[in-house]
Scaffold this motif. Sequence first.
Motif, PDB file in Angstrom:
ATOM      1  N   ALA A  62       0.827  -1.211   0.000  1.00 17.84           N
ATOM      2  CA  ALA A  62       0.000   0.000   0.000  1.00 17.84           C
ATOM      3  C   ALA A  62       0.861   1.260   0.000  1.00 17.84           C
ATOM      4  CB  ALA A  62      -0.940  -0.011   1.203  1.00 17.84           C
ATOM      5  N   ILE A  63       1.896   1.282   0.815  1.00 18.65           N
ATOM      6  CA  ILE A  63       2.779   2.451   0.871  1.00 18.65           C
ATOM      7  C   ILE A  63       3.519   2.608  -0.460  1.00 18.65           C
ATOM      8  CG2 ILE A  63       4.796   3.473   2.003  1.00 18.65           C
ATOM      9  CD1 ILE A  63       3.852   1.970   4.585  1.00 18.65           C
ATOM     10  N   ALA A  64       4.019   1.513  -0.997  1.00 17.98           N
ATOM     11  CA  ALA A  64       4.729   1.572  -2.281  1.00 17.98           C
ATOM     12  C   ALA A  64       3.821   2.109  -3.370  1.00 17.98           C
ATOM     13  CB  ALA A  64       5.258   0.183  -2.653  1.00 17.98           C
ATOM     14  N   ASP A  65       2.572   1.685  -3.383  1.00 12.93           N
ATOM     15  CA  ASP A  65       1.622   2.151  -4.396  1.00 12.93           C
ATOM     16  C   ASP A  65       1.423   3.658  -4.294  1.00 12.93           C
ATOM     17  OD1 ASP A  65      -0.239   1.951  -6.510  1.00 12.93           O
ATOM     18  OD2 ASP A  65      -1.894   1.821  -5.085  1.00 12.93           O
ATOM     19  N   VAL A  66       1.234   4.155  -3.095  1.00 13.58           N
ATOM     20  CA  VAL A  66       1.035   5.593  -2.888  1.00 13.58           C
ATOM     21  C   VAL A  66       2.271   6.378  -3.330  1.00 13.58           C
ATOM     22  CG1 VAL A  66       0.808   7.354  -1.081  1.00 13.58           C
ATOM     23  CG2 VAL A  66      -0.709   5.376  -1.090  1.00 13.58           C
ATOM     24  N   LEU A  67       3.443   5.817  -3.069  1.00 21.69           N
ATOM     25  CA  LEU A  67       4.686   6.515  -3.420  1.00 21.69           C
ATOM     26  C   LEU A  67       5.125   6.277  -4.857  1.00 21.69           C
ATOM     27  CD1 LEU A  67       6.707   5.939  -0.136  1.00 21.69           C
ATOM     28  CD2 LEU A  67       5.455   7.997  -0.861  1.00 21.69           C
ATOM     29  N   GLY A  68       4.393   5.431  -5.582  1.00 23.75           N
ATOM     30  CA  GLY A  68       4.736   5.174  -6.972  1.00 23.75           C
ATOM     31  C   GLY A  68       5.937   4.269  -7.139  1.00 23.75           C
ATOM     32  N   PRO A  86      15.109   3.610  -7.288  1.00 17.79           N
ATOM     33  CA  PRO A  86      14.003   2.679  -7.478  1.00 17.79           C
ATOM     34  C   PRO A  86      13.189   3.008  -8.721  1.00 17.79           C
ATOM     35  CG  PRO A  86      13.513   4.223  -5.710  1.00 17.79           C
ATOM     36  CD  PRO A  86      14.933   4.474  -6.136  1.00 17.79           C
ATOM     37  N   ALA A  87      12.686   1.956  -9.363  1.00 15.95           N
ATOM     38  CA  ALA A  87      11.817   2.138 -10.524  1.00 15.95           C
ATOM     39  C   ALA A  87      10.472   2.668 -10.055  1.00 15.95           C
ATOM     40  CB  ALA A  87      11.641   0.807 -11.254  1.00 15.95           C
ATOM     41  N   ARG A  88       9.899   3.565 -10.810  1.00 10.65           N
ATOM     42  CA  ARG A  88       8.612   4.143 -10.444  1.00 10.65           C
ATOM     43  C   ARG A  88       7.503   3.358 -11.114  1.00 10.65           C
ATOM     44  NH1 ARG A  88       9.277   7.341  -6.233  1.00 10.65           N
ATOM     45  NH2 ARG A  88       8.080   9.117  -6.871  1.00 10.65           N
ATOM     46  N   ALA A  89       6.430   3.183 -10.385  1.00 10.38           N
ATOM     47  CA  ALA A  89       5.232   2.534 -10.915  1.00 10.38           C
ATOM     48  C   ALA A  89       4.069   3.038 -10.089  1.00 10.38           C
ATOM     49  CB  ALA A  89       5.358   1.021 -10.838  1.00 10.38           C
ATOM     50  N   GLY A  90       2.988   2.300 -10.034  1.00 12.60           N
ATOM     51  CA  GLY A  90       1.872   2.664  -9.180  1.00 12.60           C
ATOM     52  C   GLY A  90       1.033   3.772  -9.748  1.00 12.60           C
ATOM     53  N   ARG A  91       0.201   4.348  -8.878  1.00 10.80           N
ATOM     54  CA  ARG A  91      -0.815   5.282  -9.351  1.00 10.80           C
ATOM     55  C   ARG A  91      -0.254   6.548  -9.968  1.00 10.80           C
ATOM     56  NH1 ARG A  91      -3.591   6.529  -3.660  1.00 10.80           N
ATOM     57  NH2 ARG A  91      -3.659   4.302  -3.801  1.00 10.80           N
ATOM     58  N   TYR A  92       0.970   6.956  -9.636  1.00 13.93           N
ATOM     59  CA  TYR A  92       1.502   8.188 -10.194  1.00 13.93           C
ATOM     60  C   TYR A  92       2.145   7.976 -11.556  1.00 13.93           C
ATOM     61  CZ  TYR A  92       0.225  10.083  -5.800  1.00 13.93           C
ATOM     62  OH  TYR A  92      -0.515  10.475  -4.717  1.00 13.93           O
ATOM     63  N   ASN A  94       0.511   5.802 -13.667  1.00 11.52           N
ATOM     64  CA  ASN A  94      -0.623   5.182 -14.370  1.00 11.52           C
ATOM     65  C   ASN A  94      -0.421   3.693 -14.590  1.00 11.52           C
ATOM     66  OD1 ASN A  94      -2.082   7.590 -14.541  1.00 11.52           O
ATOM     67  ND2 ASN A  94      -0.868   8.202 -16.320  1.00 11.52           N
ATOM     68  N   GLU A  95       0.240   3.052 -13.626  1.00 14.54           N
ATOM     69  CA  GLU A  95       0.440   1.618 -13.701  1.00 14.54           C
ATOM     70  C   GLU A  95      -0.058   0.995 -12.413  1.00 14.54           C
ATOM     71  OE1 GLU A  95       4.504   0.745 -14.378  1.00 14.54           O
ATOM     72  OE2 GLU A  95       4.634   2.006 -16.145  1.00 14.54           O
ATOM     73  N   ARG A  96      -0.354  -0.293 -12.471  1.00 17.74           N
ATOM     74  CA  ARG A  96      -0.747  -1.030 -11.277  1.00 17.74           C
ATOM     75  C   ARG A  96       0.448  -1.792 -10.753  1.00 17.74           C
ATOM     76  NH1 ARG A  96      -5.994  -4.091 -10.931  1.00 17.74           N
ATOM     77  NH2 ARG A  96      -4.422  -5.551 -10.331  1.00 17.74           N
ATOM     78  N   LEU A  97       0.453  -2.003  -9.438  1.00 19.61           N
ATOM     79  CA  LEU A  97       1.468  -2.849  -8.852  1.00 19.61           C
ATOM     80  C   LEU A  97       1.177  -4.293  -9.206  1.00 19.61           C
ATOM     81  CD1 LEU A  97       1.842  -1.357  -5.293  1.00 19.61           C
ATOM     82  CD2 LEU A  97       3.470  -1.237  -7.149  1.00 19.61           C
ATOM     83  N   ALA A  98       2.186  -5.019  -9.585  1.00 15.68           N
ATOM     84  CA  ALA A  98       2.026  -6.456  -9.845  1.00 15.68           C
ATOM     85  C   ALA A  98       2.636  -7.211  -8.684  1.00 15.68           C
ATOM     86  CB  ALA A  98       2.728  -6.822 -11.138  1.00 15.68           C
ATOM     87  N   SER A  99       1.984  -8.269  -8.276  1.00 15.64           N
ATOM     88  CA  SER A  99       2.563  -9.064  -7.183  1.00 15.64           C
ATOM     89  C   SER A  99       2.737 -10.496  -7.614  1.00 15.64           C
ATOM     90  CB  SER A  99       1.697  -8.992  -5.950  1.00 15.64           C
ATOM     91  OG  SER A  99       0.371  -9.336  -6.234  1.00 15.64           O
TER      92      SER A  99
END
Length: 99
Positions: A62-68, A86-92, A94-99
């Motif tokens: 959740a924290i990683a997603d918020v921080l991209g 670190p590579a950027r992803a997440g909501r900032y 426009n990508e989803r986190l993959a697990s």
Amino acid sequence: MVRLPLSPEEVERGQRLGALLRRARGDRSMLMTALEAGVSPETLRKIESGRVATPAFPTIAAIADVLGLSLDAVWSEINAAGGAAPARAGRYANERLAS
């Protein structure tokens, strides 16, 4: 339940995680970051300071997603002695986190 003491490697990994999250958060407020991630500001503070060296996976996700941050980047950085940016992803991004 009795918690076993953390190994020096686990403590160091927790410190790297905290440093990564602090860098990624930058000038963003700890309060707003925590609220967006659905965790308490105290929990985020403890993780960033290394006091919680082994936080739960959903908390970090959740924290990683918020921080991209991508979870792959988080994993790579906390398990390496040195880390690249670190590579950027997440909501900032426009990508989803993959697990």
